[in-house]
Design a protein around this motif. Structure first.
Motif, short mmCIF file in Angstrom:
data_model
loop_
_atom_site.label_atom_id
_atom_site.label_comp_id
_atom_site.label_asym_id
_atom_site.label_seq_id
_atom_site.Cartn_x
_atom_site.Cartn_y
_atom_site.Cartn_z
N VAL A 133 -37.87 40.48 75.82
CA VAL A 133 -36.82 41.22 75.12
C VAL A 133 -36.84 42.67 75.61
O VAL A 133 -37.89 43.32 75.60
N SER A 134 -35.69 43.16 76.03
CA SER A 134 -35.63 44.43 76.76
C SER A 134 -34.67 45.41 76.12
O SER A 134 -33.50 45.09 75.89
N ASN A 135 -35.17 46.61 75.88
CA ASN A 135 -34.38 47.72 75.33
C ASN A 135 -33.84 48.52 76.50
O ASN A 135 -34.51 49.38 77.07
N ARG A 136 -32.60 48.21 76.90
CA ARG A 136 -32.03 48.83 78.10
C ARG A 136 -31.77 50.32 77.92
O ARG A 136 -31.82 51.08 78.89
N ASP A 137 -31.49 50.76 76.69
CA ASP A 137 -31.22 52.18 76.46
C ASP A 137 -32.35 53.04 77.04
O ASP A 137 -32.12 53.99 77.78
N ASP A 138 -33.59 52.68 76.68
CA ASP A 138 -34.73 53.48 77.11
C ASP A 138 -35.24 53.06 78.49
O ASP A 138 -35.74 53.90 79.24
N GLN A 139 -35.12 51.78 78.83
CA GLN A 139 -35.57 51.35 80.14
C GLN A 139 -34.85 52.12 81.25
O GLN A 139 -35.44 52.49 82.27
N ASN A 140 -33.57 52.36 81.03
CA ASN A 140 -32.78 53.04 82.06
C ASN A 140 -33.05 54.54 82.13
O ASN A 140 -32.57 55.23 83.04
N ARG A 141 -33.86 55.06 81.19
CA ARG A 141 -34.15 56.49 81.17
C ARG A 141 -35.56 56.82 81.64
O ARG A 141 -35.91 57.99 81.76
N GLU A 142 -36.40 55.79 81.86
CA GLU A 142 -37.80 56.07 82.17
C GLU A 142 -38.28 55.22 83.33
O GLU A 142 -37.66 54.21 83.69
N GLN A 143 -39.41 55.59 83.91
CA GLN A 143 -39.97 54.86 85.02
C GLN A 143 -41.06 53.88 84.60
O GLN A 143 -41.27 52.85 85.24
N ASN A 144 -41.77 54.19 83.51
CA ASN A 144 -42.89 53.31 83.13
C ASN A 144 -42.50 52.21 82.14
O ASN A 144 -43.30 51.30 81.90
N TRP A 145 -41.31 52.26 81.58
CA TRP A 145 -40.71 51.20 80.77
C TRP A 145 -41.48 50.90 79.48
O TRP A 145 -41.32 49.83 78.91
N VAL A 146 -42.28 51.83 78.99
CA VAL A 146 -43.02 51.57 77.75
C VAL A 146 -42.05 51.39 76.58
O VAL A 146 -42.12 50.40 75.84
N ARG A 147 -41.12 52.32 76.40
CA ARG A 147 -40.15 52.19 75.32
C ARG A 147 -39.22 51.00 75.55
O ARG A 147 -38.82 50.32 74.62
N GLY A 148 -38.87 50.79 76.81
CA GLY A 148 -37.89 49.76 77.13
C GLY A 148 -38.42 48.35 77.06
O GLY A 148 -37.65 47.41 76.81
N LYS A 149 -39.73 48.18 77.29
CA LYS A 149 -40.26 46.82 77.43
C LYS A 149 -41.42 46.49 76.50
O LYS A 149 -41.66 45.31 76.23
N ALA A 150 -42.18 47.48 76.03
CA ALA A 150 -43.45 47.21 75.36
C ALA A 150 -43.43 47.46 73.86
O ALA A 150 -44.48 47.58 73.24
N PHE A 151 -42.25 47.51 73.27
CA PHE A 151 -42.18 47.75 71.82
C PHE A 151 -42.67 46.52 71.05
O PHE A 151 -42.80 45.43 71.60
N ASP A 152 -42.95 46.71 69.77
CA ASP A 152 -43.50 45.64 68.95
C ASP A 152 -42.62 44.39 69.00
O ASP A 152 -41.39 44.47 68.97
N ASN A 153 -43.26 43.23 69.06
CA ASN A 153 -42.68 41.87 69.10
C ASN A 153 -41.61 41.69 70.17
O ASN A 153 -40.69 40.90 70.02
N SER A 154 -41.79 42.40 71.30
CA SER A 154 -40.84 42.26 72.42
C SER A 154 -41.23 41.13 73.38
O SER A 154 -40.58 40.97 74.42
N ALA A 155 -42.27 40.37 73.04
CA ALA A 155 -42.71 39.27 73.91
C ALA A 155 -42.95 38.00 73.11
O ALA A 155 -44.09 37.52 73.01
N PRO A 156 -41.90 37.42 72.52
CA PRO A 156 -42.11 36.11 71.88
C PRO A 156 -42.58 35.11 72.92
O PRO A 156 -42.01 35.02 74.01
N LEU A 157 -43.64 34.35 72.58
CA LEU A 157 -44.36 33.53 73.54
C LEU A 157 -44.64 32.17 72.92
O LEU A 157 -44.98 32.08 71.74
#
Length: 247
Positions: A133-157
């Protein structure tokens, strides 16, 4: 063979054998229906880290206007990102675009470092499904993608781990939203295959038992809406299902 993790009616976390024909999970003499409300289905592993691969399908790179990388593009999600089969994933507030990304996931079976590609499958316990699950708003603003990719429950498995013998070499990877197919790819489309990924990752990182590698998503990503139901299906593994809440 398939296995699943669950919390039993007494509150104990168990790892049990899953039977896809009867849709039951067994621990010792106790057998439960997988949808039994008296148990909680958990992510099938408890990783120390989730290593993710970006742009590993050429058509997905193209749909986002990106070049195909000349080496695996790596980023991390932490254990905080985990969610399980049947959970509701809550996105960060105030974002314009939260996307789905179906992924084929490798489960590591032993601690390892500096693994050659020809030996890579020796350290693989099995495979499962994930929605990156990807937060494009922040992913497109940063290089390390912490806000865009690593937020809570962003990896249902999940929902289970299938051993390698259960999964075809070119297994299909599909995603449906509210019953409508949105993604349809297969492992033959990977730019960097599983052995290559394991060799590259373990050149830099030690992997521990239970760590997972999310191998990238096919084309067809798109925005989620509040109340959506997402299904990620990997051939030979099964279907991960979760709901979405967007504040």
């Amino acid at each position: 063979m398939y296995y699943a993790r669950f919390r039993d009616p007494a509150g104990s976390v168990r790892k049990g054998r899953y039977d896809p024909e009867t849709e039951t999970v067994a621990f010792g003499d106790d057998v439960y229906d997988f949808d039994d409300p008296d148990i909680d289905v958990l992510p099938p592993v408890d990783p120390s880290k989730i290593v993710c691969i970006g742009r590993n399908y050429a058509e997905h790179a193209a749909e986002l206007g990106n070049d195909v990388p000349d080496r695996p593009l790596l980023f991390l999600k932490g254990p905080n990102a985990l969610a399980g089969h049947g959970d509701t994933v809550t996105a960060p507030e105030g974002k314009d675009r939260i996307d789905w990304e179906a992924e084929f996931v490798v489960v590591i079976g032993e601690s390892c470092k500096d693994v050659a590609a020809e030996d890579a499958m020796d350290v693989v316990e099995g495979f499962t499904c994930m929605n990156d699950v990807s937060n494009r708003d922040d992913q497109n603003r940063e290089q390390n993608w912490v806000r865009g990719k690593a937020f809570d429950n962003s990896a249902p498995l999940g929902p289970v781990v299938a051993t390698p013998d259960e999964v075809p070499d070119e297994a299909s990877v599909e995603l449906h939203v509210n019953g409508e197919q949105k993604q349809d790819g297969h492992l033959g489309q990977l730019i960097f295959d599983v052995p290559t990924l394991i060799e590259e990752i373990t050149t830099y990182l030690s992997l521990e038992e239970g760590d997972v590698i999310a191998t990238g998503t096919p084309d067809g990503v798109g925005p989620l809406s509040d109340g959506d139901t997402v299904e990620v299906t990997v051939e030979g593994v099964g279907t991960l299902e979760h709901d979405v809440k967007i504040p």
